[in-house]
Write a protein that holds these residues in place. Structure first.
Motif, PDB file in Angstrom:
ATOM      1  N   ILE B   6     -65.585 -57.684 -19.774  1.00  0.00           N
ATOM      2  CA  ILE B   6     -66.331 -58.366 -20.823  1.00  0.00           C
ATOM      3  C   ILE B   6     -67.169 -59.489 -20.246  1.00  0.00           C
ATOM      4  O   ILE B   6     -68.298 -59.723 -20.640  1.00  0.00           O
ATOM      5  N   ARG B   7     -66.604 -60.150 -19.266  1.00  0.00           N
ATOM      6  CA  ARG B   7     -67.280 -61.281 -18.687  1.00  0.00           C
ATOM      7  C   ARG B   7     -68.609 -60.868 -18.070  1.00  0.00           C
ATOM      8  O   ARG B   7     -69.598 -61.580 -18.126  1.00  0.00           O
ATOM      9  N   ARG B   9     -70.506 -58.496 -19.026  1.00  0.00           N
ATOM     10  CA  ARG B   9     -71.488 -57.924 -19.953  1.00  0.00           C
ATOM     11  C   ARG B   9     -72.439 -59.006 -20.439  1.00  0.00           C
ATOM     12  O   ARG B   9     -72.096 -60.167 -20.546  1.00  0.00           O
ATOM     13  N   LYS B  10     -73.636 -58.541 -20.757  1.00  0.00           N
ATOM     14  CA  LYS B  10     -74.635 -59.498 -21.218  1.00  0.00           C
ATOM     15  C   LYS B  10     -74.466 -59.683 -22.732  1.00  0.00           C
ATOM     16  O   LYS B  10     -73.727 -58.942 -23.381  1.00  0.00           O
ATOM     17  N   GLU B  11     -75.213 -60.614 -23.272  1.00  0.00           N
ATOM     18  CA  GLU B  11     -75.174 -60.755 -24.719  1.00  0.00           C
ATOM     19  C   GLU B  11     -75.880 -59.554 -25.345  1.00  0.00           C
ATOM     20  O   GLU B  11     -76.630 -58.858 -24.674  1.00  0.00           O
ATOM     21  N   PRO B  12     -75.607 -59.296 -26.627  1.00  0.00           N
ATOM     22  CA  PRO B  12     -76.127 -58.060 -27.225  1.00  0.00           C
ATOM     23  C   PRO B  12     -77.646 -57.955 -27.107  1.00  0.00           C
ATOM     24  O   PRO B  12     -78.341 -58.966 -27.146  1.00  0.00           O
TER      25      PRO B  12
END
Lengths: 512, 371
Positions: B6-7, B9-12
């Motif tokens: 999760i860390r 991953r970028k913001e949506p």
């Protein structure tokens, strides 16, 4: 990084259109503590927590979980990080069982092994002292059981940081105690718990630390052991407020509404009200206490002509002390009004019954007056003027009188409704849970308005759930238990214990 | 393991945010952009069919607006469409999902036809036409009253109920066409006779007077819904039945009254179709207007004036589609696809008026040292 911190929020900002819901908020949540998030309506408590649970995404700022910076894009991300939130409005599927709801949306093996799931649910329940049956359908459950399912749902998914949004709003005193015991045992297990609330005595009874927000701004975090109701209120409101409720002595009370032998049944033929009798007097606030669902709703709706009452029921209305009475039972609301009975009613369901959410303030004022006169067209000038007056007098926060009421915050919605009901100069004013969900400031405004009506000689009927308020505000209190009157007590002379006992004193004899 | 994934991953990529308020200019800008985009997408379709999009679009416009004949033909489509949309407006405002407009039109057409076919000799022309109007209004009103009464008394589902009533009235007309009302002069072919000249509506500016009637109805309906007490009652019942009861409205009465009015207007539209352009009755007289009108009413936001604009637009599209079918040998199904695409864009753009997309911005990724 402090290893004691489960979550660190840094400089979090979120706007909705023009509204700044969170402004540069930094907040720490520690392992093994209960943190209370306190603030008035619209202070941004829920918004802030929704950003932790993946419902909203912050405009700027950083979130660290267990010391690592994270991006929470969705509730799924949140739960993978061990963050679970129980919302104010439950998100359960009614015709599924508790166990089915708990695993809903979870990825698992292709076979749904409900036995295994039930076993795990039971294990979690036993560990923390919950009491739920995993195989029961949601529609068979009480509100508190549904809430338990919601909590178990997030625990099942492995949450060790639990956020609860106004969990006690719908619970009785006993259920609240039970919930608190469970939350304490979870804290002792090392989990972090955040509880969003605006009930001060709960904050003081339950939490370890309190964080106060005001209008989207972080005010301070204090240790609960060093705080008092007074100090927290001042932080929350931003100035000193008196927590005493006025109770002027009634002036020349005369019987206004004589309720005699009122009974009614629901659709299934179950008795809801059973032989209820009492008198509401002018210039007096009559409280109605009882566990929720004891017939309060039906009683008020019955008086207003909205709920059919049994044949022997009688409600006599005395416009003045001349002894001339009008019988209200069997009449429709319109007929009651046409008889000149100035009856105002602030129902429990504000937006679903008292107001029309999608209509603006003026059009909601029009509800009361539109039918007057024989003109084919509506008169919109008077309601607009009334709306402007109410906005000014009750200091309603709204962009204007042509804003849909559903856009307003809960407290302002209630002010619109109460303002309209008072504007018709009632002789009887009935209110159901008039301060439910409202913050301290607005609650006291409402108490003040009710007292003004009382002084003006109105017979006020106040259905409430908070015993402290009932005891401080009301002149007399009718206690309902299972649809019967279990006692009528003097507000100045009675105690919380006495009323509490009457609320649960079930009569032994069974109704035939 | 989860935490690292999760860390990283970028913001949506894009977030949907509800708009607070949108200026009129901006809203119409979005609508205009949607129309342009729809023409562009439609152009690709035309290209794929092997035609020149500009020529096809030009012919659609000239074929529906350029000549007097074309204009009259377009108006003939617009009149019943607007009338039907006006009849739907109060029902939908009350959240009474009346999809029985088609049947109510047919009921009105049937009642008017009875007088046109069998009573035209017994009265003068103005009286005959007035009687036809009255009969169609009553018949449409009755066809509205039936589902409204059951809804008001027993809470039946109005959508299914009105839909079923459509089939019943169409069945009745079919029966009349095959049997009692069959024209003996049509030589074995089951057809109802053409109306006598006296039963045909007079014309103003080359188009039957129906256009004046529906425009007047649009104005009246606007005033009724916006300024009358009954219009206010409709709005309140539509938003919340509980509030209506709380405030003392007679909800069943409001429901029945509103749907009778709705049905009566649809009935009148039926009369305008048979006496204004078809000059006979058949089981396809209602021509699907009752259903297309739902689109019109919805696109117009139940505002009669907005519905006028939408109606004209749709009538031009429909007539234009007919023209390109003959001019370019484009099959009817393909021109239907074209209309469907344009409508899709117009309905879809309302989403962008209500919501706004926020795209991911470049964000400096800070490295957090693990301790």
């Amino acid at each position: 990084m402090d290893p004691l911190n489960a979550i660190e929020m840094r400089d979090i900002t979120k706007t909705f259109g023009q509204v700044l819901a969170s402004s540069h908020i930094s907040l720490d949540i520690r392992w093994g503590e209960i943190l209370a998030l306190l603030g008035e309506n619209g202070s941004g408590k829920t918004t802030l927590m929704n950003m932790l649970s993946g419902i909203y995404f912050p405009d700027s700022g950083h979130v660290h979980v267990s010391g690592k910076e994270v991006t929470i894009r969705s509730p799924k991300d949140a739960i993978a990080l061990g963050i679970g939130m129980v919302h104010q409005h439950f998100k359960l599927v009614d015709n599924m069982t508790a166990a089915e709801n708990i695993v809903l949306g979870l990825r698992g093996s292709w076979r749904l092994d409900l036995k295994k799931i039930s076993a795990k649910v039971r294990e979690i329940s036993e560990r923390y002292g919950f009491n739920i049956n995993p195989d029961r359908k949601i529609y068979d459950m009480s509100v508190s059981e549904k809430q338990t399912v919601e909590i178990v749902k997030v625990l099942y998914r492995g949450a060790n940081i639990l956020i609860l949004d106004e969990p006690t709003a719908v619970l009785t005193v006993q259920e609240t105690e039970k919930l608190f015991a469970v939350l304490r045992s979870m804290r002792d297990d090392g989990k972090s718990i955040v509880i969003i609330t605006h009930k001060l005595h709960e904050v003081l009874a339950l939490s370890d630390r309190v964080t106060v927000l005001r209008k989207g701004v972080y005010i301070d975090t204090v240790k609960t052991s060093g705080a008092t109701a007074q100090s927290l209120t001042e932080m929350m409101v931003g100035r000193a407020v008196s927590l005493n409720i006025d109770r002027p002595a009634p002036v020349k009370p005369t019987p206004r509404l004589v309720v005699k032998n009122v009974s009614c049944m629901d659709d299934e033929g179950v008795k809801i009200l059973d032989d209820v009798s009492f008198t509401a007097r002018s210039g007096e606030i009559l409280g109605i206490a009882g566990i929720s669902g004891s017939g309060q709703k039906e009683l008020l709706e019955g008086i207003a002509g909205l709920y059919p009452l049994a044949g022997a029921s009688s409600i006599q209305y005395f416009p003045d002390d001349s002894g001339q009475a009008t019988e209200l039972v069997g009449k429709r609301p319109r007929q009651i009004r046409d008889l000149g009975v100035a009856l105002s009613f602030v129902p429990e369901d504000r937006l679903g019954m008292g107001l029309v959410g999608s209509m603006d303030l003026s059009d909601n004022m029009l509800l009361r007056s539109y039918s007057e006169g024989r003109n084919f067209f509506t008169n919109r000038k008077a309601p607009k003027k009334l709306a402007e007056d109410v906005v000014e007098q009750l200091r309603i926060a709204t962009p204007g009188v042509s804003t849909p009421v559903s856009r307003l915050s809960g407290g302002n919605v209630q002010k619109v409704l109460v303002g309209r009901e008072i504007s018709v100069s009632p002789t009887v004013l009935m209110t159901a849970y008039a301060v439910r969900g409202l913050d301290i400031n607005t609650s006291y405004t409402i108490y003040g308005l009710l007292n003004e009506q009382k002084k003006a000689g109105v017979a006020v009927i106040y259905v409430g759930e908070d015993l402290d308020v009932l005891l401080e505000l009301c002149d007399r209190i009718v206690v309902l238990c299972g649809g019967r009157v279990s006692g009528i007590v003097e507000g100045r002379a009675t105690t919380k214990e006495e009323v509490g006992l009457l609320m649960t004193s079930l009569k032994k004899e069974e109704a035939p | 393991m989860n935490e690292t994934s999760i860390r990283d991953r970028k913001e949506p990529f894009a977030r949907i945010v509800k708009r607070d308020d949108i200026s009129r200019v901006k809203a119409w800008g979005i609508r205009l952009a949607a129309i342009l985009l729809s023409l562009l997408a439609g152009g690709l379709l035309i290209l794929a069919l092997g035609h020149n999009p500009f020529a096809v679009y030009r012919d659609m416009v000239t074929g529906s607006l350029a000549t007097k004949t074309a204009l009259i033909a377009t108006a003939k489509i617009a009149i019943p469409l607007l009338g039907a949309a006006i009849s739907i407006a109060p029902a939908f405002k009350m959240k009474f999902w009346n999809i029985g407009t088609e049947g109510q039109i047919m009921a009105g057409a049937l009642a008017a036809s009875y007088f046109a076919l069998f009573q035209h000799g017994n009265m003068s022309r103005p009286v005959l036409i007035l009687v036809m109007f009255a009969a169609s209004v009553v018949a449409g009103g009755i066809w509205g009253f039936i589902p409204a009464f059951f809804k008001a008394k027993w809470g039946t589902n109005e959508t299914l109920f009105t839909l079923m009533l459509n089939y019943i009235i169409i069945g009745i007309v079919k029966y009349l066409r095959m049997g009692p009302w069959k024209n003996p002069a049509s030589g074995g072919f089951p057809k109802i006779a053409m109306f006598d000249d006296a039963a045909r509506l007079p014309s103003v500016f080359g188009v039957n007077i129906g256009w004046i009637i529906v425009l007047a109805l649009a104005v009246l309906m606007f005033i009724y819904m916006r300024y009358s007490k009954q219009g206010y009652e409709i709005a309140v019942v539509g938003e919340s039945v509980r509030t209506s009861k709380y405030i003392g409205m007679n909800v069943p009465k409001v429901i029945i009254r509103t749907i009778v009015i709705s049905g009566a207007i649809a009935g009148l539209v039926g009369c305008l179709i048979v006496a204004g352009s078809a000059y006979t009755l058949s089981d396809t007289s209602s021509g699907g207007y009752g259903f297309t009108a739902i689109t019109v009413a919805w696109l117009g936001g139940l505002n009669p004036f907005a519905m006028i604009i939408i109606t004209v637009f749709l009538a031009v599209l429909t007539k234009g589609a007919n023209t390109i079918q003959t001019n370019f040998k484009i099959p009817a199904s393909a021109s239907d696809v074209l209309i469907g695409m344009i409508l899709f864009f117009m309905l879809g753009c309302e989403f962008f008026i209500k919501y706004r997309l926020i795209f991911r911005t470049r964000r400096r990724i800070e490295v957090v040292p693990n301790d």
